[in-house]
Motif scaffolding. Sequence first.
Motif, PDB file in Angstrom:
ATOM      1  N   GLN A   1     -22.248   0.714  -1.171  1.00  0.00           N
ATOM      2  CA  GLN A   1     -21.988  -0.670  -1.601  1.00  0.00           C
ATOM      3  C   GLN A   1     -23.301  -1.365  -1.964  1.00  0.00           C
TER       4      GLN A   1
ATOM      5  N   ARG B   1     -20.342   4.211   3.185  1.00  0.00           N
ATOM      6  CA  ARG B   1     -19.717   3.091   2.469  1.00  0.00           C
ATOM      7  C   ARG B   1     -20.698   1.919   2.350  1.00  0.00           C
ATOM      8  N   TRP B   2     -21.377   1.616   3.455  1.00  0.00           N
ATOM      9  CA  TRP B   2     -22.325   0.493   3.425  1.00  0.00           C
ATOM     10  C   TRP B   2     -23.455   0.776   2.437  1.00  0.00           C
TER      11      TRP B   2
ATOM     12  N   HIS C   1     -18.932  11.630  14.755  1.00  0.00           N
ATOM     13  CA  HIS C   1     -20.022  11.510  13.795  1.00  0.00           C
ATOM     14  C   HIS C   1     -19.444  11.276  12.397  1.00  0.00           C
TER      15      HIS C   1
ATOM     16  N   ILE D   1     -28.502  -1.894  11.854  1.00  0.00           N
ATOM     17  CA  ILE D   1     -27.093  -2.266  11.707  1.00  0.00           C
ATOM     18  C   ILE D   1     -26.195  -1.102  12.134  1.00  0.00           C
ATOM     19  N   HIS D   2     -26.565   0.086  11.702  1.00  0.00           N
ATOM     20  CA  HIS D   2     -25.748   1.275  11.964  1.00  0.00           C
ATOM     21  C   HIS D   2     -25.724   1.609  13.455  1.00  0.00           C
TER      22      HIS D   2
ATOM     23  N   ALA E   1     -24.107  -0.951  15.621  1.00  0.00           N
ATOM     24  CA  ALA E   1     -22.645  -0.945  15.577  1.00  0.00           C
ATOM     25  C   ALA E   1     -22.070   0.237  16.355  1.00  0.00           C
ATOM     26  N   GLY E   2     -22.916   0.920  17.113  1.00  0.00           N
ATOM     27  CA  GLY E   2     -22.432   2.008  17.961  1.00  0.00           C
ATOM     28  C   GLY E   2     -22.220   3.312  17.212  1.00  0.00           C
ATOM     29  N   LEU E   3     -22.919   3.482  16.095  1.00  0.00           N
ATOM     30  CA  LEU E   3     -22.773   4.708  15.301  1.00  0.00           C
ATOM     31  C   LEU E   3     -24.023   5.566  15.477  1.00  0.00           C
ATOM     32  N   THR E   4     -23.845   6.863  15.344  1.00  0.00           N
ATOM     33  CA  THR E   4     -24.931   7.773  15.712  1.00  0.00           C
ATOM     34  C   THR E   4     -25.969   7.932  14.602  1.00  0.00           C
TER      35      THR E   4
ATOM     36  N   THR F   1     -18.504   5.294   7.533  1.00  0.00           N
ATOM     37  CA  THR F   1     -18.874   3.874   7.584  1.00  0.00           C
ATOM     38  C   THR F   1     -20.260   3.646   6.988  1.00  0.00           C
TER      39      THR F   1
END
Lengths: 253, 292
Positions: free
Chosen positions: A37, A33-34, A24, A97-98, A101-104, A30
């Motif tokens: 930005q 950061r997105w 996690h 997007i999150h 991208a395979g993120l929880t 990640t």
Amino acid sequence: MSLPTSTASPTPTRSTPRPATPSHRSGYRTGLRWLLQTHGFMFLWALGMLVVLVAAATIIVSNVTTPAGSIVQHARQGLTWFPFSIAIVGITTYTNIHIGAGLTRRSLGWAALTAAVVMAVAYAALFTLALQLERAVYGWTGWAHGVDGAGGLFTSSGQVGLVVLDVGLLFLAGQLSGVLVGIVYYRAGGWWGTLALPLTAGPILLATPALSTAALGDLGLAPRVVLVLLVLGAMSLAAHRLILGVQVRKLAT
Amino acid sequence: MSFGVEVQDLTVEYGRTVALERASLTLAPGAIHGLLGRNGSGKTTLLSVLAAFRRPSAGRVLVDGEDPWENPRVMAGTCLVRESGDVEVDTGMKDTLDYLERARPHFDRDLADRLMDTFELDPRRKPTKLSRGKRSAFGAVVGLATRAELTLFDEVYLGMDAPSRHAFYDALLEDYVEHPRTIVLSSHLIEEIERLLEHVVILDRGGVLLAEDADVLGARGARVTGPGPAVDAFVAGRRVLRREQLGPTVQATVDATLDDAARAEAHAAGLEVGPVDLQSLVVHLTAKEPAR
């Protein structure tokens, strides 16, 4: 029909060796950061607009009359609602997007809340700095740097602590409300998202008045701040819970 | 570096609509699986559950032995590409590739850059500025370069022209041979992907109609052609998927594996026996009204 390189096996469904274990926390980094930005880019736009508009307004007013009031103070509303709208767009755009991208979701929730706090601090610092710079310029030119105090906690631009507290809580409410409004619209769609606005966007309108309203009687400033923070905490919790259960929507094609 | 899949009694409902109902299947790791079926059969829903995009209403889903929902390891190892993928559409594709390089543990940037050249995609362009086919090609790039242990392509060919589709199939095969992993291809272009598939799952009306190795499926079904009475006599007692008649000649498609004795019997009756390609089999098996 089958490939000569096939490694298909009819029974086992667990691989060896296992891949490295993402966490996690890595998803949080990640996502943060997105979001930073994206919000950071829009912060630069806000900064640019603030500089141009305040400079232009100051030049125009000073050519017509002697300025007697702060122009930066009027940016308080703009710096509330502009980041609020960016927060809505940010969470509704980034959710696919999150997770795609395979993120929880958990990492997304924490990243969104952290970004909200960071951006609220950044906008509060920007407003305070701009107000103090303007105060210095007014002092140098001999103009009176008045603030009308309408709806705000501070009655003088010299009350830096109250300025920071006022816009800090206001901008944080705007950010958290943006996340909440965005995720409700994402999950429930247009009708329910709109019907829920009093709950999801309402706290913005209550954040600063709660610090000064007579409705709370003789309650001191510190308890009032705690009260507002409790409301903002409840908003954060609600937003996080809604993000945790989000089902990824279909793509718009 | 491959995830297997176990699905047991999976049900997914969207309000009152049941997209999947008690579907059960197993996908072995390290193979290319075809997920076939008509529109609305539940393919996208199944893939969405495997990728933890959606939560099942009931039933159990295991990817590499674990529930994929909010599982960082399984989610990181699963990549579902829906058309151009769930990517940022208002920034250049280069930014998306940069992002995926940070987010995906096995993302191969060199492969992505090569595939961008293959599909003639300018990394500086935004997906919103691309044609549908180019957007789909970008999805193919994302799916292949991610090198996820479980890679799911959902109708990724949409809008792609024939050369691009074949470039995608070639790139998929080439990379799969070098980096074996579990790949699921959902597609309506069955004739094109048939050669890639090792295992086939056919969904129909929210359930699993059949799940078999492609070789076994290839031997399943036969087309029997000849004089009407002889054909009718031969197919009696067998499941007829389709019957067509042209003058005195009848062609019947049967869902049956004919052994040598049955084929000899057919030849003795003056009948011709031919294979049924996968696409025809899927069409006949999922037809709303069987021939008989």
